[in-house]
Design a protein around this motif. Structure first.
Motif, PDB file in Angstrom:
ATOM      1  N   GLN A  61      -8.044   3.926  -6.831  1.00 58.00           N
ATOM      2  CA  GLN A  61      -8.729   4.290  -5.588  1.00 58.00           C
ATOM      3  C   GLN A  61      -8.106   5.531  -4.945  1.00 58.00           C
ATOM      4  O   GLN A  61      -8.763   6.273  -4.226  1.00 58.00           O
ATOM      5  N   GLN A  62      -6.814   5.733  -5.229  1.00 60.60           N
ATOM      6  CA  GLN A  62      -6.110   6.895  -4.689  1.00 60.60           C
ATOM      7  C   GLN A  62      -6.407   8.176  -5.487  1.00 60.60           C
ATOM      8  O   GLN A  62      -5.972   9.260  -5.109  1.00 60.60           O
ATOM      9  N   THR A 110       0.505   9.377  -5.561  1.00 55.52           N
ATOM     10  CA  THR A 110       0.587  10.782  -5.143  1.00 55.52           C
ATOM     11  C   THR A 110       1.676  11.545  -5.885  1.00 55.52           C
ATOM     12  O   THR A 110       1.902  12.728  -5.610  1.00 55.52           O
ATOM     13  N   ASN A 168       0.826  -1.205   0.000  1.00 58.98           N
ATOM     14  CA  ASN A 168       0.000   0.000   0.000  1.00 58.98           C
ATOM     15  C   ASN A 168       0.863   1.259   0.000  1.00 58.98           C
ATOM     16  O   ASN A 168       0.549   2.240  -0.690  1.00 58.98           O
ATOM     17  N   VAL A 193       0.742   4.250  -2.765  1.00 63.98           N
ATOM     18  CA  VAL A 193       0.516   5.647  -2.378  1.00 63.98           C
ATOM     19  C   VAL A 193       1.655   6.538  -2.885  1.00 63.98           C
ATOM     20  O   VAL A 193       1.423   7.645  -3.383  1.00 63.98           O
TER      21      VAL A 193
END
Length: 418
Positions: free
Chosen positions: A281-282, A263, A255, A259
């Motif tokens: 989903q991010q 990001t 995860n 991320v």
């Protein structure tokens, strides 16, 4: 007179047969009227919501069949325990390249699907890739593919394009690093995420999956050496990753890596198609695209994968007809279109409309079911975990001799059967 009596007897026998068949038919109809429950063992947890909707639609069209979907933690371990105890779910999502599956199929745990009508719905004879002793025991509906996710928006700003050769890849990584961004998002604590990277590194330096296994699995005991030219090139590929990952990658989870990439902190993430739902989903604020593992020469790039949503039927199922009906339903273009629209992985079912090369997974999906798409090397191994653990160990330490020692320790027992 004799012929006349014979005709009477034959007519009577025929009448009795019709009565018998009618009774049998009534019995079958009464049985068919009963609602049965079949277990569907799911290993695609991230797709559970979509699968539940497909199952709901199936149950509406087949009111006498209830499909109980099973989602459990550590699904692979749970499935192994159940199968070894003889408690095999009616329909199982199982990965057909795994040695466990091969052994279980040989032992008779799964139904022979070779002549099942729905096998014809699978394109490019993909199901044949996983034949065992000439028979098909699994219908692969989709395939996973492994390579690199990349931040296409940032690539464009930096004036770089996906690499076609290994030399270009090294140049791109250096340019990203010079910009102040981390080239790679790596999950150091979850070695399985690195499995595809290392297998592709070995396949591209040796020239093919077959050659990679000649080096690893089918060489002489203790035959893997630090000074082997292919192993030297393998170190080069691994070093590119270990020297250019995000800050704190050694302690990063799967995860965490997602991320870091989603990001925009890292511009490239080595991973499989299964990671796309987690990335999306991010809600990344850039275009997500993919490219395959580059080789020394252009047009020799590769991806690795296998059956992903891949179904087998228990030979011990008490409701085989219901299980067959469910599997046949899953091979329909309409249902797999629903699945593909969420998952995005290449689909092997004929008639499913898939996105082109400019889609998120297009850089990898374009190679699915082609000569650039190899099956996971572990198809010829007795296990896999120790391999990706030794990969992670090398990335952590950079100890070349230790990695070679670990490789020989891992492969030597398999070579006894060479």
């Amino acid at each position: 007179m004799h012929k006349w009596l014979k005709r009477i007897a034959l007519a009577g026998a025929a009448a009795m047969a019709m009565i018998s068949l009618s009774a049998c038919g009534n019995h079958q109809n009464s049985q068919a009227g009963k609602k049965v429950t079949i277990e569907y063992f799911n290993q695609k947890k991230e797709m559970s919501g979509t699968l539940k909707q497909i199952i709901k639609d199936f149950e509406k069209k087949n009111p006498n069949i209830h499909v109980k979907e099973l989602d459990v933690p550590n699904a692979g371990t749970v499935l192994k325990t159940r199968i070894l105890s003889g408690d095999v779910p009616d329909v199982v999502n199982i990965y057909p390249q795994n040695i466990d599956f091969q052994e279980w199929a040989k032992a008779g745990y799964f139904e022979d699907m070779t002549h099942a009508p729905y096998i014809k719905n699978i394109k490019n004879h993909y199901a044949d890739s996983f034949r065992i002793n000439g028979k098909i025991y699994n219908v692969p509906l989709s395939a996973n593919v492994y390579g690199f996710f990349y931040n296409a928006t940032e690539f464009k700003k930096l004036g770089i394009k996906p690499p076609k050769t290994w030399a270009e890849f090294e140049q791109i990584v250096n340019k990203i690093k010079a910009s102040g961004k981390a080239p790679f998002a790596v999950a150091g604590t979850e070695p399985w995420t690195l499995n595809g990277y290392h297998q592709l590194a070995l396949a591209t330096v040796t020239g093919s999956a077959k050659n990679a296994n000649k080096l690893l699995r089918f060489s002489a005991p203790n035959g893997i050496k630090v000074n082997n030219p292919y192993i030297q090139k393998d170190f080069t590929r691994l070093n590119l990753l270990r020297n250019n990952a995000q800050t704190g990658w050694r302690g990063a989870s799967y995860n965490d890596a997602v991320v870091s990439f989603a990001t925009g902190k890292s511009l490239i993430m080595p991973n499989g198609s299964w990671a796309l739902p987690m990335i999306n989903q991010q809600k990344p604020k850039f275009k997500v695209r993919t490219f395959a593992f580059p080789a020394a020469k252009a047009n020799h790039e590769m991806t690795v994968g296998s059956g992903d949503l891949a179904l087998s039927i228990s030979s011990r199922s008490k409701h085989k007809k219901a299980a067959e009906k469910f599997v046949a339903y899953m091979t329909s273009p309409a249902e797999m279109q629903k699945y593909y629209d969420v998952d995005g992985s290449p689909v092997a079912v004929k008639g499913v409309k898939q996105k082109g090369v400019n889609s998120q997974l297009g850089g990898l999906s374009q190679y699915a079911f082609t000569k650039h798409d190899m099956v996971w090397l572990a198809q010829d191994w007795t296990s896999e975990n120790d391999f990706f653990n030794l990969t992670a160990s090398y990335l952590m330490t950079g100890n070349k001799q230790q990695m070679v020692n670990d490789m020989n320790t891992f492969f030597n027992p398999m070579k006894a059967s060479n």
